[in-house]
Design a protein around this motif. Structure first.
Motif, PDB file in Angstrom:
ATOM      1  N   ASN A 119      47.301  35.975  42.131  1.00 53.12           N
ATOM      2  CA  ASN A 119      46.497  35.583  40.972  1.00 53.12           C
ATOM      3  C   ASN A 119      46.691  36.463  39.749  1.00 53.12           C
ATOM      4  OD1 ASN A 119      45.530  33.784  42.855  1.00 53.12           O
ATOM      5  ND2 ASN A 119      43.396  34.421  42.710  1.00 53.12           N
ATOM      6  N   VAL A 120      47.118  37.703  39.954  1.00 54.16           N
ATOM      7  CA  VAL A 120      47.312  38.619  38.820  1.00 54.16           C
ATOM      8  C   VAL A 120      48.766  39.065  38.715  1.00 54.16           C
ATOM      9  CG1 VAL A 120      46.602  40.777  37.735  1.00 54.16           C
ATOM     10  CG2 VAL A 120      44.925  39.412  38.994  1.00 54.16           C
ATOM     11  N   VAL A 123      51.158  36.281  37.962  1.00 56.08           N
ATOM     12  CA  VAL A 123      51.164  35.857  36.557  1.00 56.08           C
ATOM     13  C   VAL A 123      52.024  36.802  35.717  1.00 56.08           C
ATOM     14  CG1 VAL A 123      49.713  35.607  34.498  1.00 56.08           C
ATOM     15  CG2 VAL A 123      48.947  34.666  36.691  1.00 56.08           C
ATOM     16  N   ASN A 144      46.985  30.752  31.053  1.00 52.02           N
ATOM     17  CA  ASN A 144      46.676  31.325  32.360  1.00 52.02           C
ATOM     18  C   ASN A 144      45.429  30.645  32.916  1.00 52.02           C
ATOM     19  OD1 ASN A 144      48.824  33.131  32.114  1.00 52.02           O
ATOM     20  ND2 ASN A 144      47.543  34.693  31.151  1.00 52.02           N
ATOM     21  N   SER A 146      42.332  30.425  34.808  1.00 56.19           N
ATOM     22  CA  SER A 146      41.354  31.375  35.298  1.00 56.19           C
ATOM     23  C   SER A 146      40.167  30.624  35.905  1.00 56.19           C
ATOM     24  CB  SER A 146      40.910  32.291  34.145  1.00 56.19           C
ATOM     25  OG  SER A 146      40.084  33.329  34.613  1.00 56.19           O
ATOM     26  N   LYS A 167      40.154  37.018  38.853  1.00 55.81           N
ATOM     27  CA  LYS A 167      40.091  36.234  37.619  1.00 55.81           C
ATOM     28  C   LYS A 167      39.578  37.077  36.450  1.00 55.81           C
ATOM     29  CE  LYS A 167      41.799  32.517  39.413  1.00 55.81           C
ATOM     30  NZ  LYS A 167      43.151  32.053  39.022  1.00 55.81           N
ATOM     31  N   LEU A 170      42.621  38.833  35.455  1.00 51.88           N
ATOM     32  CA  LEU A 170      43.532  37.903  34.777  1.00 51.88           C
ATOM     33  C   LEU A 170      43.108  37.699  33.325  1.00 51.88           C
ATOM     34  CD1 LEU A 170      45.880  35.900  34.762  1.00 51.88           C
ATOM     35  CD2 LEU A 170      44.294  34.174  35.660  1.00 51.88           C
ATOM     36  N   THR A 174      45.356  38.647  30.151  1.00 50.25           N
ATOM     37  CA  THR A 174      45.608  37.653  29.098  1.00 50.25           C
ATOM     38  C   THR A 174      45.371  38.273  27.727  1.00 50.25           C
ATOM     39  OG1 THR A 174      44.965  35.834  30.567  1.00 50.25           O
ATOM     40  CG2 THR A 174      44.918  35.405  28.194  1.00 50.25           C
TER      41      THR A 174
END
Length: 240
Positions: A119-120, A123, A144, A146, A167, A170, A174
């Motif tokens: 998830n991180v 990305v 992205n 989230s 998230k 994330l 971002t």
């Protein structure tokens, strides 16, 4: 080489659910879709479904937890279309929840590591691999995917002490990308699709994948003076 005037979008985790709906939605407005997915069979099936709906699509083997896979995926896109106009980082996992694995007092750190890797870190891997191709585009966009579960303000949903913080991180990543790219034409934002009926939610949620995809499509097609480094859902800015 594809039509140089046609925009290309890579959607990770595009073989099903929200990712497929994003691919379908962007394809319907004229994008060539690079279907990023690990599973060969599901990836090829998604490409065929998109093509059956009149969408120009091709498959990209992509495991977001692998540096080599991300690099190879970038080469595939470069050889196929020469550049990338939109990157939608959609691939994500919820992580194991059995045995209190995501309750803070019994948190399984291996679960946290696994969730963060997709998830991180996933990305970051994919974004950095694709940035050289995005910089070749006139109006490149990064979206992205989230969740408002990552909002420190809202604190929504069940206690998922691996997924929700992933998230949150994330959203912060971002914002960091947006700061770095502030002087360029690359616009980066995060999107919350809402509570969508997918495999992730056991198909028990009220929103359709198409409804969940709408915010990603909007952020992927922002004008050049659009917002940067924000977190949005259908209603607008999400406090986070």
């Amino acid at each position: 080489m594809a039509d140089v005037n046609k925009k290309t979008a890579l959607v990770t985790g595009a073989n099903k659910g929200i990712g497929y709906a994003i691919a379908q939605g962007l394809g319907a407005i004229g994008f060539t879709i690079a279907v990023g997915a690990r599973d060969t069979t599901r990836r090829e099936e998604a490409v065929e479904r998109l093509r059956a709906n009149g969408i120009d699509a091709f498959g990209v083997a992509l495991d977001v937890t692998s540096d080599d896979s991300a690099a190879t995926a970038a080469k595939t896109i470069e050889q196929t279309t020469g550049r990338l106009d939109v990157l939608v980082n959609n691939a994500g996992i919820g992580g194991r929840v059995d045995g209190g694995a995501q309750i803070p007092s019994t948190l399984d750190l291996d679960v946290v590591r696994t969730v963060l890797d997709t998830n991180v870190f996933g990305v970051v891997r994919v974004t950095n691999a694709m940035l050289p191709l995005l910089r070749r585009a006139e109006s490149p966009r990064i979206v992205n995917m989230s969740s408002n579960m990552g909002s420190l303000t809202l604190q929504t949903g069940p206690q998922l002490a691996a997924y929700a913080p992933s998230k949150s991180m994330l959203n912060s990543i971002t914002a960091q990308y947006a700061r770095e790219l502030a002087g360029t034409n690359v616009i980066v934002n995060a999107a919350c699709p809402g509570y969508v009926a997918t495999d992730f939610t056991g198909h028990a949620a009220p929103r359709t994948p198409e409804q969940g995809a709408a915010i990603a499509i909007r952020l992927a097609t922002l004008p050049d003076d659009g917002p940067r480094g924000g977190f949005f859902d259908d209603e607008g800015v999400i406090p986070w």
